[in-house]
Enzyme design. Structure first.
Site, PDB file in Angstrom:
ATOM      1  N   PRO A  63       9.483  -4.495  -1.329  1.00  0.00           N
ATOM      2  CA  PRO A  63      10.749  -4.231  -0.622  1.00  0.00           C
ATOM      3  C   PRO A  63      10.527  -4.037   0.877  1.00  0.00           C
ATOM      4  CG  PRO A  63      10.096  -2.340  -1.970  1.00  0.00           C
ATOM      5  CD  PRO A  63       9.176  -3.459  -2.330  1.00  0.00           C
ATOM      6  N   MET A  64      11.532  -4.443   1.654  1.00  0.00           N
ATOM      7  CA  MET A  64      11.437  -4.344   3.114  1.00  0.00           C
ATOM      8  C   MET A  64      11.703  -2.922   3.598  1.00  0.00           C
ATOM      9  SD  MET A  64      13.402  -7.769   4.316  1.00  0.00           S
ATOM     10  CE  MET A  64      13.303  -7.304   6.051  1.00  0.00           C
TER      11      MET A  64
ATOM     12  N   LYS B  11       0.835  -1.209   0.000  1.00  0.00           N
ATOM     13  CA  LYS B  11       0.000   0.000   0.000  1.00  0.00           C
ATOM     14  C   LYS B  11       0.863   1.249   0.000  1.00  0.00           C
ATOM     15  CE  LYS B  11       0.117   1.848   4.410  1.00  0.00           C
ATOM     16  NZ  LYS B  11       1.018   2.963   4.461  1.00  0.00           N
TER      17      LYS B  11
ATOM     18  N   GLY C 264       4.726  -3.863   3.797  1.00  0.00           N
ATOM     19  CA  GLY C 264       5.077  -5.247   3.461  1.00  0.00           C
ATOM     20  C   GLY C 264       4.822  -6.227   4.588  1.00  0.00           C
ATOM     21  N   GLY C 265       5.198  -5.862   5.813  1.00  0.00           N
ATOM     22  CA  GLY C 265       4.958  -6.744   6.961  1.00  0.00           C
ATOM     23  C   GLY C 265       3.488  -6.823   7.308  1.00  0.00           C
ATOM     24  N   SER C 266       2.814  -5.677   7.306  1.00  0.00           N
ATOM     25  CA  SER C 266       1.392  -5.628   7.674  1.00  0.00           C
ATOM     26  C   SER C 266       0.535  -6.457   6.730  1.00  0.00           C
ATOM     27  CB  SER C 266       0.899  -4.178   7.667  1.00  0.00           C
ATOM     28  OG  SER C 266       1.563  -3.431   8.655  1.00  0.00           O
TER      29      SER C 266
ATOM     30  N   ALA D 244      10.132  -0.179   3.639  1.00  0.00           N
ATOM     31  CA  ALA D 244      10.000   0.762   2.528  1.00  0.00           C
ATOM     32  C   ALA D 244       8.837   1.732   2.678  1.00  0.00           C
ATOM     33  CB  ALA D 244       9.836  -0.026   1.224  1.00  0.00           C
ATOM     34  N   GLY D 245       8.022   1.563   3.739  1.00  0.00           N
ATOM     35  CA  GLY D 245       6.824   2.394   3.871  1.00  0.00           C
ATOM     36  C   GLY D 245       5.696   1.914   2.987  1.00  0.00           C
TER      37      GLY D 245
ATOM     38  N   ASP E   5      -1.595  -0.693  10.202  1.00  0.00           N
ATOM     39  CA  ASP E   5      -1.876  -0.873   8.772  1.00  0.00           C
ATOM     40  C   ASP E   5      -2.572  -2.194   8.457  1.00  0.00           C
ATOM     41  OD1 ASP E   5      -0.936   1.531   7.724  1.00  0.00           O
ATOM     42  OD2 ASP E   5       1.118   0.805   7.514  1.00  0.00           O
TER      43      ASP E   5
END
Length: 314
Positions: free
Chosen positions: A99-100, A11, A106-108, A102-103, A141
């Site tokens: 990408p990690m 996102k 990705g984790g959420s 990165a804002g 998020d």
């Protein structure tokens, strides 16, 4: 079914306004969130023994409790212990494309995929709202990532109001490979510099949220006025990130000099993005900015706005 493969989109923020402090230590926010087609793939399967295993094709992704996807499975096992005992443990395999650090959530989005996948695999029949409430316990998020699309997020970002989907917008993303910005640092620094502007009383915070809800960005989205959406991109965190990291300002200026609807940093960064109305325009912008910046550390992606969040991979 004892296994599921899911698509977990990233996102970007189209709008991020910091209103003030909350009693829980977080910030009171008003944001417009947008799913993009740059997505991770998550495979979840039952493994019989009561344990949680995380695997990932990216060497820097943690495979234990430090991974929010692991914590999502752990939360579900604690919320539904009898079901966990009946179905056994869970193996989560993450194929990383977002990408990690990165804002881009990705984790959420990985955590959101685990919640949705376990709901399906364990046949829990949870409602969208119930899944989002579980997600809010993991991160701000996560609730958005479950349903995705285009939405207004308030409070910590977990209170969501769906907005009409923005179709046919392409996004060029750029990130310096070795640059990451700590989200706590960004918010803490913003508080230090701009805390004097914060609104603290509940009624004023409420009216600020309503101002965004009925404001020009939401109107532009409702009217599908893409040009105006691009012009109204706004992120308060740029005020701290761009002065601290001049290369991001340079990248932003490079995007702004091209034929784009608008450009901005996503979330707490460091990813910078630009919006275009076609894929061919997006490719031209990427080529021009890549040549202009001439930095081997700079990575680029082209994606499209996504109208949904977590989905089953076919």
């Amino acid at each position: 079914m004892r296994s599921y493969s899911l698509i977990a989109p990233g996102k970007i923020n189209l709008y991020l306004e910091i209103i003030g402090d909350r009693p829980d230590g977080y910030h009171e926010l008003a944001m417009v969130l947008q799913s993009i087609s740059l997505a991770d793939k998550i495979h979840i399967r039952s493994i019989g023994i009561e344990t949680i295993v995380v695997r990932c094709d990216h060497p820097l992704v943690p495979q234990d409790v430090d991974n929010i996807a692991y914590r999502a499975a752990s939360l579900m096992s604690k919320e539904f212990p009898e079901v966990f005992a009946r179905y056994g443990g869970v193996e989560i395999t993450i194929n990383k494309y977002i990408p990690m650090a990165a804002g881009l959530a990705g984790g959420s989005t990985n955590a959101a995929a685990v919640l949705v996948g376990l709901d399906l695999m364990w046949e829990l029949g949870l409602t969208h709202r119930e899944l989002q409430e579980l997600g809010a316990r993991l991160g701000s998020d996560v609730p958005f990532c479950i349903g995705g699309g285009t939405a207004l997020g308030t409070r910590r970002g977990e209170i969501l109001s769906p907005l009409p989907n923005l179709d046919h917008i392409y996004v060029v993303l750029a990130k310096y490979k070795n640059l990451s910005i700590s989200t706590p640092w960004a918010y803490k620094t913003y508080r230090q510099k701009f805390g004097h502007t914060y609104i603290s009383d509940t009624e004023s915070q409420k009216s600020s949220r309503q101002r965004v809800h009925s404001g020009p960005m939401v109107s532009a989205i409702v009217e599908h006025n893409y040009k105006e959406v691009g012009e109204l991109l706004h992120n308060d965190l740029e005020k701290v990130a761009l002065s601290e990291y001049p290369q991001l300002l340079k990248l932003r200026e490079a995007f702004a000099s091209e034929n784009v609807l608008g450009t901005m940093m996503s979330g707490s960064g460091p990813t910078m993005f630009a919006l275009t109305e076609s894929q061919s325009q997006a490719e031209e912008v990427r080529a021009a900015v890549k040549e202009k910046m001439a930095d081997p550390d700079l990575e680029f992606w082209i994606a499209q706005f996504n109208s949904s969040g977590i989905s089953i991979a076919h």
